[in-house]
Design a protein around this motif. Sequence first.
Motif: not given
Length: 351
Positions: A130, A219, A236
């Motif tokens: 992330t 996601v 992602y």
Amino acid sequence: MKALAKTDDTTPSLDTILAATRSVKGTTSARIEEINKITDGLRMLALNALIEAARAGENGRGFSVVAAEVREISTRVGSIAQQFSTELAGQIDSLEAMTMAMSSQAAGQRLTDLALNAIELMDRNLYERTCDVRWWATDSAMVEALAAPSPDRAAHASQRLAVILGAYTVYLDIWLCDRDGHVVASGRPDRFAVAGQSVRHEPWFTRAMSLATGDDYTVADVARSGSLRDAEVATYATTVRVGGQARGAPLGVLAIHFDWEPQARAIVEGVRLSEEEAGRSRVLLVDARKRVIASSDGRGVLTETLAFDTGGRKAGFTRDASGTTTAFHLTPGYETYGGLGWYGVIQQKLR
């Protein structure tokens, strides 16, 4: 009775306590059996003595009194031995049941802790993903390739993505997509010919384009990607924005494709089980739908859905009729990564 085997210098394990309890039960039964044999013999001797005393008449009267007393004592000893056997057997059975319950609880809790360890390792891994996608989306090469499109800027963005992939081997590829969902640059064009391909209908693209800021990300479920040679990927994505600013107008999307299978396999195969345990255990990661997304035995990945009941708990274990334990732990998240509702799971059969 054998001395207790110990797990360290001072503390015996529950298994050795259970074995010792069973040994006491066996020893007690054997000794009671010996006592019964002796009292049976005494009663027989007393009976024979009474018969001989009766034959002796007046001369055997005193001996008959002694023989009768011996028979009475042997009967009482036998009765006491039987009562002792019954009471002690009940107590030992109760102790054995409690020890087995403690052993079962301890084993289940240990598996639950190992399930937590597995999902925590994955959480920490995915937290970094992330961070990566949000960071790389601010790279000037990405911003310029979308703000003022040209073949040269697209080529420069691809070169920049290739450099990133050279350092971050956990990714299969990285795609830069414009607002219409066309891939304008990628990091491995020699392996994956995706330039110009439309991804506008991919869930990760549509969700990324609707994100409020560049600090947000989305996601996709772990899935096989036909564009990446059917590899298992966790994608992602986030928006690339004007000026690389978190609140700038969206220009397009950056998508990073995490090479899921080898990374997940390393985690489920790395759980610390003994060789004996590993032979009767499955370590798994499952998604929010309880779909298997990683398995230590390689079975059921992306095709199997588990049916364990959490009972509303975040963590715990259950046992089915066959004695198989299913231990589970919900993702706790890591840092700013809240997790995706995944579980670490360990299924273990009885010995």
